[in-house]
Scaffold this motif. Structure first.
Motif, PDB file in Angstrom:
ATOM      1  N   MET A 183       0.636  -1.210  -0.169  1.00  0.00           N
ATOM      2  CA  MET A 183       0.100   0.077  -0.171  1.00  0.00           C
ATOM      3  C   MET A 183       0.814   1.299  -0.047  1.00  0.00           C
ATOM      4  O   MET A 183       1.878   1.285   0.842  1.00  0.00           O
ATOM      5  CB  MET A 183      -0.431   0.009   1.421  1.00  0.00           C
ATOM      6  CG  MET A 183      -1.479   1.015   1.567  1.00  0.00           C
ATOM      7  SD  MET A 183      -3.926   0.899   1.309  1.00  0.00           S
ATOM      8  CE  MET A 183      -4.414   1.849   2.319  1.00  0.00           C
ATOM      9  N   ILE A 184       0.443   2.472  -1.253  1.00  0.00           N
ATOM     10  CA  ILE A 184       0.791   3.783  -0.379  1.00  0.00           C
ATOM     11  C   ILE A 184      -0.103   4.292   0.123  1.00  0.00           C
ATOM     12  O   ILE A 184      -1.054   4.527  -0.805  1.00  0.00           O
ATOM     13  CB  ILE A 184       1.673   4.264  -2.503  1.00  0.00           C
ATOM     14  CG1 ILE A 184       2.951   3.593  -2.485  1.00  0.00           C
ATOM     15  CG2 ILE A 184       2.093   5.278  -1.933  1.00  0.00           C
ATOM     16  CD1 ILE A 184       3.710   3.881  -3.596  1.00  0.00           C
ATOM     17  N   PHE A 185       0.432   3.866   0.972  1.00  0.00           N
ATOM     18  CA  PHE A 185      -0.934   5.939   2.172  1.00  0.00           C
ATOM     19  C   PHE A 185      -0.764   7.122   1.172  1.00  0.00           C
ATOM     20  O   PHE A 185      -0.179   7.658   0.724  1.00  0.00           O
ATOM     21  CB  PHE A 185      -1.368   5.503   3.255  1.00  0.00           C
ATOM     22  CG  PHE A 185      -0.591   4.311   3.997  1.00  0.00           C
ATOM     23  CD1 PHE A 185      -1.532   4.016   4.546  1.00  0.00           C
ATOM     24  CD2 PHE A 185       0.988   3.347   3.779  1.00  0.00           C
ATOM     25  CE1 PHE A 185      -1.073   1.686   4.973  1.00  0.00           C
ATOM     26  CE2 PHE A 185       1.131   2.061   4.268  1.00  0.00           C
ATOM     27  CZ  PHE A 185      -0.149   1.474   4.848  1.00  0.00           C
ATOM     28  N   GLU A 188      -1.121   9.657   3.077  1.00  0.00           N
ATOM     29  CA  GLU A 188      -0.395  10.131   3.961  1.00  0.00           C
ATOM     30  C   GLU A 188       1.397   9.366   3.602  1.00  0.00           C
ATOM     31  O   GLU A 188       2.227  10.388   4.695  1.00  0.00           O
ATOM     32  CB  GLU A 188      -0.612  10.264   5.727  1.00  0.00           C
ATOM     33  CG  GLU A 188      -2.205  10.675   5.620  1.00  0.00           C
ATOM     34  CD  GLU A 188      -2.713  10.071   5.478  1.00  0.00           C
ATOM     35  OE1 GLU A 188      -2.373   7.729   4.951  1.00  0.00           O
ATOM     36  OE2 GLU A 188      -4.067   9.449   5.685  1.00  0.00           O
ATOM     37  N   LEU A 189       1.784   8.520   3.371  1.00  0.00           N
ATOM     38  CA  LEU A 189       2.587   7.960   2.588  1.00  0.00           C
ATOM     39  C   LEU A 189       3.311   7.105   3.287  1.00  0.00           C
ATOM     40  O   LEU A 189       4.310   6.038   3.604  1.00  0.00           O
ATOM     41  CB  LEU A 189       4.037   9.030   2.096  1.00  0.00           C
ATOM     42  CG  LEU A 189       3.373   9.863   0.920  1.00  0.00           C
ATOM     43  CD1 LEU A 189       4.753  10.687   0.836  1.00  0.00           C
ATOM     44  CD2 LEU A 189       3.387   8.861  -0.439  1.00  0.00           C
ATOM     45  N   GLY A 190       2.837   7.664   5.089  1.00  0.00           N
ATOM     46  CA  GLY A 190       4.041   7.421   6.112  1.00  0.00           C
ATOM     47  C   GLY A 190       5.311   6.314   5.906  1.00  0.00           C
ATOM     48  O   GLY A 190       6.157   5.737   6.529  1.00  0.00           O
ATOM     49  N   LEU A 191       6.222   7.610   5.918  1.00  0.00           N
ATOM     50  CA  LEU A 191       7.601   7.559   5.314  1.00  0.00           C
ATOM     51  C   LEU A 191       8.478   7.523   6.390  1.00  0.00           C
ATOM     52  O   LEU A 191       7.917   8.214   7.508  1.00  0.00           O
ATOM     53  CB  LEU A 191       8.703   8.776   3.928  1.00  0.00           C
ATOM     54  CG  LEU A 191       8.164   8.272   2.346  1.00  0.00           C
ATOM     55  CD1 LEU A 191       8.277  10.006   1.871  1.00  0.00           C
ATOM     56  CD2 LEU A 191       8.773   7.317   1.805  1.00  0.00           C
ATOM     57  N   PHE A 192       9.716   7.143   6.571  1.00  0.00           N
ATOM     58  CA  PHE A 192      10.061   7.140   8.095  1.00  0.00           C
ATOM     59  C   PHE A 192      11.124   8.437   7.796  1.00  0.00           C
ATOM     60  O   PHE A 192      11.955   8.471   7.773  1.00  0.00           O
ATOM     61  CB  PHE A 192      10.606   6.008   8.761  1.00  0.00           C
ATOM     62  CG  PHE A 192      10.079   4.831   8.260  1.00  0.00           C
ATOM     63  CD1 PHE A 192       7.990   4.326   8.708  1.00  0.00           C
ATOM     64  CD2 PHE A 192      10.291   3.789   8.017  1.00  0.00           C
ATOM     65  CE1 PHE A 192       7.845   3.558   8.702  1.00  0.00           C
ATOM     66  CE2 PHE A 192       9.468   2.223   8.151  1.00  0.00           C
ATOM     67  CZ  PHE A 192       8.300   2.318   8.628  1.00  0.00           C
ATOM     68  N   PRO A 193      10.415   9.246   8.926  1.00  0.00           N
ATOM     69  CA  PRO A 193      11.607  10.621   8.990  1.00  0.00           C
ATOM     70  C   PRO A 193      12.886  10.070   9.555  1.00  0.00           C
ATOM     71  O   PRO A 193      14.039  10.835   9.518  1.00  0.00           O
ATOM     72  CB  PRO A 193      10.804  12.091  10.203  1.00  0.00           C
ATOM     73  CG  PRO A 193       9.582  11.224  10.599  1.00  0.00           C
ATOM     74  CD  PRO A 193       9.246   9.847   9.679  1.00  0.00           C
ATOM     75  N   TRP A 194      13.323   9.321  10.328  1.00  0.00           N
ATOM     76  CA  TRP A 194      13.959   8.811  10.898  1.00  0.00           C
ATOM     77  C   TRP A 194      15.453   8.394  10.412  1.00  0.00           C
ATOM     78  O   TRP A 194      16.805   7.901  10.908  1.00  0.00           O
ATOM     79  CB  TRP A 194      15.084   7.953  12.319  1.00  0.00           C
ATOM     80  CG  TRP A 194      13.758   6.307  11.815  1.00  0.00           C
ATOM     81  CD1 TRP A 194      14.666   5.614  11.884  1.00  0.00           C
ATOM     82  CD2 TRP A 194      12.215   6.281  12.180  1.00  0.00           C
ATOM     83  NE1 TRP A 194      13.055   4.604  11.910  1.00  0.00           N
ATOM     84  CE2 TRP A 194      11.775   4.687  12.106  1.00  0.00           C
ATOM     85  CE3 TRP A 194      10.708   6.809  12.126  1.00  0.00           C
ATOM     86  CZ2 TRP A 194      10.657   4.492  11.603  1.00  0.00           C
ATOM     87  CZ3 TRP A 194       9.595   6.539  12.291  1.00  0.00           C
ATOM     88  CH2 TRP A 194       9.358   5.078  12.327  1.00  0.00           C
ATOM     89  N   HIS A 208      12.375  15.199   5.613  1.00  0.00           N
ATOM     90  CA  HIS A 208      11.867  16.700   5.501  1.00  0.00           C
ATOM     91  C   HIS A 208      12.569  17.546   4.880  1.00  0.00           C
ATOM     92  O   HIS A 208      11.753  18.461   4.349  1.00  0.00           O
ATOM     93  CB  HIS A 208      12.345  17.066   7.497  1.00  0.00           C
ATOM     94  CG  HIS A 208      13.173  17.316   7.443  1.00  0.00           C
ATOM     95  ND1 HIS A 208      13.601  18.552   7.639  1.00  0.00           N
ATOM     96  CD2 HIS A 208      14.734  16.839   7.714  1.00  0.00           C
ATOM     97  CE1 HIS A 208      15.424  18.720   8.003  1.00  0.00           C
ATOM     98  NE2 HIS A 208      15.567  17.332   8.303  1.00  0.00           N
ATOM     99  N   ARG A 241      10.082   2.929  -2.423  1.00  0.00           N
ATOM    100  CA  ARG A 241      10.367   1.561  -1.555  1.00  0.00           C
ATOM    101  C   ARG A 241       9.241   0.911  -1.432  1.00  0.00           C
ATOM    102  O   ARG A 241       9.583  -0.698  -0.849  1.00  0.00           O
ATOM    103  CB  ARG A 241       9.777   3.138  -0.183  1.00  0.00           C
ATOM    104  CG  ARG A 241      10.157   1.954   1.304  1.00  0.00           C
ATOM    105  CD  ARG A 241       9.553   2.623   2.717  1.00  0.00           C
ATOM    106  NE  ARG A 241       8.049   3.219   2.671  1.00  0.00           N
ATOM    107  CZ  ARG A 241       7.849   3.639   3.842  1.00  0.00           C
ATOM    108  NH1 ARG A 241       8.756   3.858   4.186  1.00  0.00           N
ATOM    109  NH2 ARG A 241       6.353   4.166   3.845  1.00  0.00           N
TER     110      ARG A 241
END
Ligand SMILES: Nc1ncnc2c1ncn2[C@@H]1O[C@H](COP(=O)(O)OP(=O)(O)O)[C@@H](O)[C@H]1O
Ligand SMILES: [Mg+2]
Lengths: 251, 264
Positions: free
Chosen positions: B81-83, B85-91, B134, B148
């Motif tokens: 799934m590509i959400f 709001e994406l849900g990429l990991f900022p860390w 970011h 991803r």
């Protein structure tokens, strides 16, 4: 800009020192109650030369690191368990919240009765000092974690332990770090309070000794040492961690 | 051979003010291997819920969802799934974000770094591989999310209103890119959108959902040649047909604001 700030600071601190020196020279109070900055500096150097201050620092830091380390592990686990199990949250959660309001030094009598007048008692106070902050921070960080990250992790195949380690913990890290920072300052305060009441070498003890001996310059010298240590740990350790977090997560 | 995805009599309900409220009712759908299916429908008609169920992130429903004849189980990288709001990991850096699923698959670190690099190159983010999320623009984030997902070689790619928040130019270029990637990789894609033109431009098939309870109201085959561009005149005929169906649904639930225009 930075240079301008540095200049201002230099002027500010020089002015304080000058004012202090002038008041001391006026001899309104006897020197043992109001020592001059030079006298304090002398005591500071002396304290380090004859190693009493060095040992004081080492002993205090050892207690702090052991106690703080234990409360990070314990508080992290407690917070995690609280956030994952409703029953624990409803029961232990309220208790932790209540205990957080109790100044940790209030645990000293209990610690003395349990452990006696020894190292264990003071480490116990340090643990209690940081424990509840770390617990609450971990709990609320994991509880308020954006579910999107968890979904994204599960979507790509992360489950249970991997999900916890690879997604939940890093995603919860920024608020946990602020909790750890708060915990550190509480641990440090608890340690000083404990050491003041506790006659065994350490920075707090050196402070109490200064008072016993009516040696105000020692009191001030130790206060300065404690302040400098606080500033250094804040800037060097937490400052760096926070910078790392800002670099990743953005402002 | 069983269909890539078969949805049989799926009904999904949520508790709502003490009652059960059907969000999706009697969904029947068959999607073929390599097909690009777009779904449009009023907001709140259960499009996200449907994608979540296919992904295995939401499993409390009646009826069957079969992936190559097998009921879908726990979430896994075969249905990604590509959400919205994406849900990429900022860390993590771009590189580490793309490596994430490969790491879970226990691929050795050298190998996964190399593979992730290929996909980062494919979405033209080579220069940004060491950036954090970011630091990227909206379109770049979309590309990271795409890389991803694709690096895990999913059989079905689920995209939930992915380009909604982007400006028109960025969206157009992502349309081109997505079509290129799709024609190269032959993934099965289910693409939810608010924008009818976008749906017609991208899809082999456009499904119109009705709202409350959500159901497949109409299905349109779009047999235009590819690559298509959003401004192609040929799209208009289909767009009008889809809009007509959709408008009927929206008039039925006129409280929803809808985006059917060229887009600003
Ligand atoms: N966890 C939930 N609990 C209760 N209702 C929900 C939940 N998730 C979604 N809904 C409801 O289900 C309906 C469909 O939601 P969704 O699938 O997000 O719609 P769409 O993506 O088409 O806009 C909405 O009316 C929403 O309020
Ligand atoms: Mg949605």
């Amino acid at each position: 800009m930075i240079q301008k700030k540095t200049v201002k600071q230099i002027i500010f601190y020089s002015a304080i020192l000058a004012l202090w020196q002038i008041v001391a020279m006026l001899k309104i109070w006897p020197p043992y109650l109001f020592p001059s900055p030079l006298k304090v500096f002398d005591t500071l150097v002396h304290g380090f030369m004859d190693t009493t201050f060095i040992f004081g620092i080492i002993i205090s830091m050892r207690r702090l690191l052991i106690g703080y380390g234990i409360s990070i592990v314990l508080g992290g686990l407690l917070g995690l368990v609280m956030s994952k199990f409703k029953t624990v949250e409803d029961t232990l959660g309220g208790l932790v919240l209540g205990l957080q309001t109790l100044p940790s030094i209030c645990w000293l009598p209990l610690a003395l009765l349990w452990f006696g007048l020894n190292e264990k008692a003071i480490i116990f106070i340090v643990i209690i000092g940081a424990l509840f902050s770390v617990t609450m921070a971990t709990y609320s960080a994991v509880k308020n974690l954006p579910q999107l990250y968890v979904k994204a992790g599960r979507n790509m195949g992360a489950r249970r332990f991997r999900l916890l380690i690879e997604v939940i913990m890093p995603a919860a890290m920024p608020p946990i770090i602020s909790g750890l920072k708060q915990g550190w300052s509480f641990a440090w305060r608890s340690l000083m309070a404990g050491e003041l009441l506790f006659l065994n070498l350490g920075l707090g003890y050196l402070l109490a000794m200064g008072r016993e001996l009516n040696d105000m310059s020692q009191v001030i010298a130790v206060m300065i040492t404690i302040t400098l240590i606080s500033i250094f740990t804040d800037k060097l350790i937490f400052g760096r961690i926070e910078l790392g977090i800002r670099r990743r997560w953005g402002p | 051979m069983p269909a890539m995805l078969k949805i049989e009599n799926v009904t999904k309900s949520y508790a709502h003010n003490g009652k059960r409220l059907d969000v999706l009712k009697d969904i029947n759908l068959e999607i073929n291997d390599g097909e690009f299916v777009c779904i449009v429908g009023p907001s709140g008609c259960g499009k996200t819920t449907l994608l979540n169920m296919v992904a295995g992130l939401d499993f409390d429903h009646t009826g069957k969802i079969l992936h190559r004849g097998e009921p879908v189980g726990i979430p896994g990288p075969d249905r990604l799934m590509i959400f919205q709001e994406l849900g990429l990991f900022p860390w993590l850096t771009v590189q580490k974000n793309v490596e994430f699923g490969l790491k879970l698959k226990k691929m050795p670190s050298k190998e996964r770094a190399k593979l992730a690099r290929e996909y980062i190159d494919m979405v033209h983010l080579t220069k940004f591989k060491d950036s954090y999320i970011h630091q990227l623009s909206g379109g770049m984030k979309q590309r990271v999310a795409l890389a991803r997902a694709l690096v895990l070689d999913p059989e079905i790619l689920l995209m939930d209103e992915p380009f909604t928040a982007l400006d028109a130019q960025t969206r157009d270029s992502l349309h081109d890119e997505l079509q290129k990637i799709w024609s190269r990789t032959k993934k099965t894609i289910i693409f939810v959108t608010h924008n009818v033109r976008e749906a017609v431009c991208l899809g082999d098939r456009v499904l119109v959902f009705s709202s409350l309870p959500g159901a497949v109201k109409a299905s349109f085959l779009i047999d235009l040649p590819r690559p298509r561009r959003i401004e192609d005149e040929g799209l208009m005929k289909h767009v009008r047909q889809v809009l007509k169906e959709l408008k009927f649904e929206i008039d039925k639930h006129f409280h929803e604001e809808y985006d059917t225009k060229e887009d600003s």
